[in-house]
Design an enzyme around this catalytic site. Structure first.
Site, short mmCIF file in Angstrom:
data_model
loop_
_atom_site.label_atom_id
_atom_site.label_comp_id
_atom_site.label_asym_id
_atom_site.label_seq_id
_atom_site.Cartn_x
_atom_site.Cartn_y
_atom_site.Cartn_z
N GLY A 72 0.79 -1.05 -0.06
CA GLY A 72 0.03 0.03 -0.18
C GLY A 72 0.81 1.31 0.02
N GLY B 249 -6.09 -8.39 -6.35
CA GLY B 249 -4.75 -7.82 -6.97
C GLY B 249 -3.94 -9.12 -6.84
N ILE C 280 -2.03 -9.75 -4.30
CA ILE C 280 -2.25 -10.60 -2.95
C ILE C 280 -3.46 -11.38 -2.97
CG2 ILE C 280 -2.57 -10.16 -0.31
CD1 ILE C 280 -0.63 -7.82 -0.47
N ARG D 130 -11.63 -3.65 -8.06
CA ARG D 130 -12.36 -2.18 -8.26
C ARG D 130 -13.13 -2.18 -9.55
NH1 ARG D 130 -7.76 2.21 -9.41
NH2 ARG D 130 -7.37 0.42 -10.88
N ARG E 298 -13.41 -8.01 -14.28
CA ARG E 298 -12.71 -8.78 -15.40
C ARG E 298 -12.68 -10.13 -15.46
NH1 ARG E 298 -8.95 -7.22 -11.32
NH2 ARG E 298 -7.65 -8.76 -10.65
N ARG F 81 -5.99 -2.82 5.13
CA ARG F 81 -5.35 -1.73 5.93
C ARG F 81 -6.77 -1.57 6.81
NH1 ARG F 81 -1.08 -2.07 4.19
NH2 ARG F 81 0.15 -0.52 3.68
N ASP G 112 -5.56 -8.52 10.90
CA ASP G 112 -3.89 -8.18 11.16
C ASP G 112 -3.62 -6.77 11.12
OD1 ASP G 112 -1.03 -8.70 10.94
OD2 ASP G 112 -1.04 -7.99 8.90
N HIS H 185 -0.26 -6.59 12.73
CA HIS H 185 0.27 -6.06 11.44
C HIS H 185 1.41 -6.95 10.86
CE1 HIS H 185 0.00 -2.40 8.09
NE2 HIS H 185 0.59 -3.64 7.63
N GLY I 14 1.54 -9.31 8.48
CA GLY I 14 1.54 -10.08 7.18
C GLY I 14 2.86 -9.69 6.34
#
Length: 312
Positions: free
Chosen positions: A72, A146, A148, A169, A172, A228, A251, A275, A277
């Site tokens: 990010g 994406g 991840i 987002r 596809r 996040r 996380d 956090h 990861g």
């Protein structure tokens, strides 16, 4: 006169970095390693916080590349308008997929199979058996498909899930099946036993998981957040987990770090990791490889990888 490159890894740990630059190590220490005005390539210190990450930028008047070591880039985006025109902001795609996907699966399995309860029972010297749900035959929804999100599905495959649905987002198709747009969430959430968040934090995803989102999740469903903290509205999540209707494995949290005494620490059915990861043994070799490859491209005036934004 040569230009400077600031790296968050000591330069002598790399083999054959491109010539023509003076390399400096900076991991967020109070003193800068050199004059920021000479820096043309800034490798951002990893997990040092936004205040430290952006601190040298106002003085980096010659910078051309800002390379993060995080997937990010939300901490860096506010600083972009203050940079010289044409500065490329690059993320760390390719660095964190394996370790973050591992943790997403670990949190999912630990929550479903009751591992936190086993640990507490072991600490108390007690044998507490019981029935726990399996991941097998569950329906999983990945929000944020994406690199991840795709890596998470890679690791879900052997667990015999009944279904994996994907949301990103924009819509596809992939070899594994369709990726739905965010607008399809209301129709997909009621069928999901496990919802895994791996979406970047953007204006569209900040607070995405609020009261309406959570109310559409089925009773007993598990929310896993490796994205996040601000993607989830904490107050709305607390309202659901405190009744026992939903469970959560987090996380990341909002606020972060989660302060002592915050109700999330003791909410029923909530598992929290700090956090964790990204920072694993998988991080450093991948981070060093990315930094070197980007520097080779930069030195040769070739297109960079992972460019996510450019200053005006």
């Amino acid at each position: 006169m040569t230009s400077d490159v600031w790296l968050p890894v000591r330069p002598d740990r790399f083999e054959r970095l491109p010539e023509g630059f003076d390399y400096h190590f900076w991991d967020g220490a109070p003193d800068f390693p050199a004059d920021p005005a000479r820096c043309v390539f800034y490798g951002v210190p990893y997990l040092k916080g936004q205040e430290i990450a952006v601190r040298p930028l106002p003085e980096m008047t010659a910078v051309r590349v800002v390379q993060t070591l995080t997937a990010g880039i939300d901490d860096m985006l506010p600083a972009l308008p203050g940079l010289p025109p044409g500065v490329r902001l690059c993320n760390a795609r390719g660095v964190h997929e394996a370790s973050t996907a591992e943790l997403a699966l670990a949190l999912t399995l630990a929550s479903l199979r009751g591992i936190p309860g086993f640990v507490r029972a072991q600490d108390a010297g007690m044998w507490r058996s019981g029935f726990h749900p399996a991941l097998a035959d569950k329906s999983v929804l990945i929000v944020g498909y994406g690199a991840i999100g795709s890596a998470i599905e890679d690791r879900l495959t052997p667990f015999e899930c009944a279904r994996v649905a994907r949301v990103a987002r924009s819509a596809r198709t992939t070899p594994r099946g369709p990726v739905h747009p965010l607008a399809d969430l209301p129709a997909l959430l009621p069928d999901a036993d496990v919802v895994i968040l791996s979406t970047p934090l953007t204006d569209a995803t900040r607070g995405l998981v609020g009261a309406d989102f959570l109310s559409r999740m089925k009773d007993g469903a598990l929310l896993v957040n490796v994205a996040r903290g601000a993607v989830v509205d904490t107050k709305s999540l607390l309202a659901e987990v405190e009744t026992g209707r939903l469970c959560a494995a987090l996380d990341v949290t909002d606020p972060e770090p989660l302060p002592a005494g915050h109700p999330l620490w003791h909410a029923p059915g909530v598992l929290i990791s700090p956090h964790a990861g990204g920072p694993t043994s998988a991080f450093l070799p991948r981070a060093m490889r990315l930094l070197k490859e980007q520097l080779v491209r930069f030195a040769a005036d070739e297109p960079l990888a992972n460019v996510v934004a450019t200053s005006d």
